[in-house]
Design a protein around this motif. Structure first.
Motif, short mmCIF file in Angstrom:
data_model
loop_
_atom_site.label_atom_id
_atom_site.label_comp_id
_atom_site.label_asym_id
_atom_site.label_seq_id
_atom_site.Cartn_x
_atom_site.Cartn_y
_atom_site.Cartn_z
N GLN A 116 0.81 -1.24 -0.09
CA GLN A 116 0.02 0.00 0.15
C GLN A 116 0.78 1.36 -0.13
O GLN A 116 0.33 2.35 -0.19
CB GLN A 116 -0.87 0.02 1.42
CG GLN A 116 -1.99 -1.04 1.25
CD GLN A 116 -3.05 -0.73 0.26
OE1 GLN A 116 -3.29 -1.36 -0.55
NE2 GLN A 116 -3.95 0.25 0.65
N VAL A 117 2.11 1.10 0.25
CA VAL A 117 2.89 2.10 0.34
C VAL A 117 4.13 2.15 -0.67
O VAL A 117 4.84 0.85 -0.60
CB VAL A 117 3.67 2.34 1.73
CG1 VAL A 117 4.77 3.36 1.76
CG2 VAL A 117 2.68 2.57 2.90
N SER A 118 4.29 2.91 -1.39
CA SER A 118 5.49 2.56 -2.31
C SER A 118 6.53 3.92 -2.35
O SER A 118 6.15 4.82 -2.46
CB SER A 118 4.82 2.52 -3.94
OG SER A 118 5.47 3.29 -4.60
N ILE A 119 7.53 3.53 -1.73
CA ILE A 119 8.53 4.23 -2.02
C ILE A 119 9.66 4.24 -3.04
O ILE A 119 10.41 3.47 -3.28
CB ILE A 119 9.49 4.11 -0.53
CG1 ILE A 119 8.54 4.08 0.77
CG2 ILE A 119 10.68 5.07 -0.46
CD1 ILE A 119 9.41 3.56 1.79
N ALA A 124 20.84 6.31 -0.13
CA ALA A 124 21.89 5.15 0.25
C ALA A 124 22.09 5.61 1.90
O ALA A 124 22.37 6.55 2.20
CB ALA A 124 23.01 5.25 -0.56
N ALA A 125 22.21 4.31 2.48
CA ALA A 125 22.76 4.48 3.92
C ALA A 125 24.23 5.08 3.89
O ALA A 125 25.16 4.81 3.12
CB ALA A 125 22.63 3.38 4.49
N PRO A 126 24.37 5.94 4.88
CA PRO A 126 26.13 6.55 4.89
C PRO A 126 26.76 5.51 5.36
O PRO A 126 26.71 4.62 5.87
CB PRO A 126 25.66 7.49 6.25
CG PRO A 126 24.46 7.62 6.76
CD PRO A 126 23.82 6.28 5.76
N GLY A 127 27.98 5.69 4.34
CA GLY A 127 28.86 4.80 4.34
C GLY A 127 28.70 3.43 3.91
O GLY A 127 29.38 2.51 4.51
N ASP B 115 13.30 15.93 -0.18
CA ASP B 115 13.16 15.39 -1.39
C ASP B 115 14.15 14.11 -1.58
O ASP B 115 14.30 13.75 -2.90
CB ASP B 115 13.52 16.55 -2.25
CG ASP B 115 15.02 17.32 -1.84
OD1 ASP B 115 15.73 16.65 -1.40
OD2 ASP B 115 15.38 18.07 -2.52
N GLN B 116 14.67 13.76 -0.94
CA GLN B 116 15.63 12.42 -1.08
C GLN B 116 14.72 11.32 -0.78
O GLN B 116 15.15 10.28 -0.97
CB GLN B 116 16.84 12.53 0.06
CG GLN B 116 17.57 13.52 0.35
CD GLN B 116 18.66 13.17 -1.03
OE1 GLN B 116 18.54 13.70 -2.03
NE2 GLN B 116 19.53 12.02 -0.83
N VAL B 117 13.42 11.55 -0.27
CA VAL B 117 12.46 10.19 -0.27
C VAL B 117 11.44 10.49 -0.91
O VAL B 117 10.74 11.78 -0.95
CB VAL B 117 12.30 10.26 1.43
CG1 VAL B 117 11.36 8.92 1.28
CG2 VAL B 117 13.40 9.88 2.20
N SER B 118 10.98 9.69 -1.97
CA SER B 118 9.95 9.83 -2.49
C SER B 118 8.68 8.68 -2.32
O SER B 118 9.08 7.81 -2.76
CB SER B 118 10.19 10.31 -3.98
OG SER B 118 9.52 9.42 -4.92
N ILE B 119 7.73 9.11 -1.73
CA ILE B 119 6.53 8.11 -1.65
C ILE B 119 5.70 8.37 -2.50
O ILE B 119 5.01 9.31 -2.85
CB ILE B 119 6.01 8.68 -0.32
CG1 ILE B 119 7.01 8.37 1.00
CG2 ILE B 119 5.01 7.58 0.21
CD1 ILE B 119 6.60 9.09 2.08
#
Ligand SMILES: [Mn+2]
Ligand SMILES: [Mn+2]
Ligand SMILES: [Zn+2]
Ligand SMILES: [Zn+2]
Lengths: 142, 142
Positions: A116-119, A124-127, B115-119
């Motif tokens: 139901q949620v689309s991201i 990217a995770a840091p490092g 703006d780094q996350v787009s749902i």
DNA sequence: CAAGTTGTTTAGAATAATTCTAATTAGACA
DNA sequence: TGTCTAATTAGAATTATTCTAAACAACTTG
């Protein structure tokens, strides 16, 4: 034909097997708590709630054991712990990917299916660190 | 030319105006705490952290006042409260739309710009209720 | 089955974040 | 300056959770 012999019901067998499969000794207390937690549908439950529910069902178990069981179940992947309200944490019987509505007034949580949620974009995770999970919480006022 | 007269610096004027604009009396304690919180860049800060920081800067303020100020600032929209770890809550000086990395090991929070996350898809709130906000938390293991 | 071993339960004490109480202090403003 | 009201404070209280250490029960082995 003694009345003492109690044949374990289907739900009891299932719960017992789940505990064994997780590497947890199926004690009287854990079986009773697991039955309350997993008997029907998914739920979000605080330690206090489960403790009171146990009392209501004449399950004699200490509050410390409720906390122990919830944490043991969580460590073995049978539950997921959720801290949204700083006043107490919830334990979620739904351990699959999913998200939540949080009703600020009542403190209730409601599941949102993963699809139901689309991201579309995630940074990217840091490092290059490993993402353990992504939680989306939709807070509902009132 | 007395040494007593202390001309307020730019940062002090700004902080004072922010408090007044929010309808909060600019007391010695609130001014000092707001200066610590807002002096530079955005931060995520616990009550205990702010209290210790104040002590380090010779700001004489009680722990109760730190809690009062953090909650008053939050109520007036100068801060946002975040409960991720049930052990204590954080106060975020960034009150705009944004999301967070949460480093499970250290307990640190790091901002992710909106703006780094787009749902792409979000379910409607049940019963047409009002969404107060959507929090995305990316948990980083280790 | 009877030890023996180890994991679990428990009452109650301890901890720690936060809130409360009630008395004092200090802004605001006439 | 005096009055009014809001803010600060020390310390007590509250509350969720964890800890301690002793009693107990599940599992294993002989
Ligand atoms: Mn926990
Ligand atoms: Mn709070
Ligand atoms: Zn859930
Ligand atoms: Zn932030």
């Amino acid at each position: 034909m003694s009345m003492r012999q109690k044949k374990p019901s289907a739900i009891n067998v299932t719960v017992l097997e789940r505990l064994r499969a997780a590497g947890l000794r199926p004690t009287r207390q854990r079986l009773a708590l697991a039955k309350l937690l997993f008997a029907r549908g998914h739920r979000h439950c605080s330690a206090e709630q489960l403790f009171n529910e146990a009392k209501g069902h004449r399950v004699d178990v200490s509050l410390a054991t409720v906390y122990n069981a919830l944490h043991d179940f969580t460590a073995k992947g049978l539950l997921r712990e959720i801290s949204i309200d700083s006043s107490s944490s919830y334990f979620d019987t739904n351990t699959g990917n999913h998200h939540h509505f949080y009703f600020e007034r009542s403190g209730q949580l409601e599941d949102i299916a993963d699809d139901q949620v689309s991201i579309a974009a995630l940074p990217a995770a840091p490092g290059g660190a490993e993402i353990s999970r992504v939680d989306v919480i939709i807070r509902i006022r009132a």
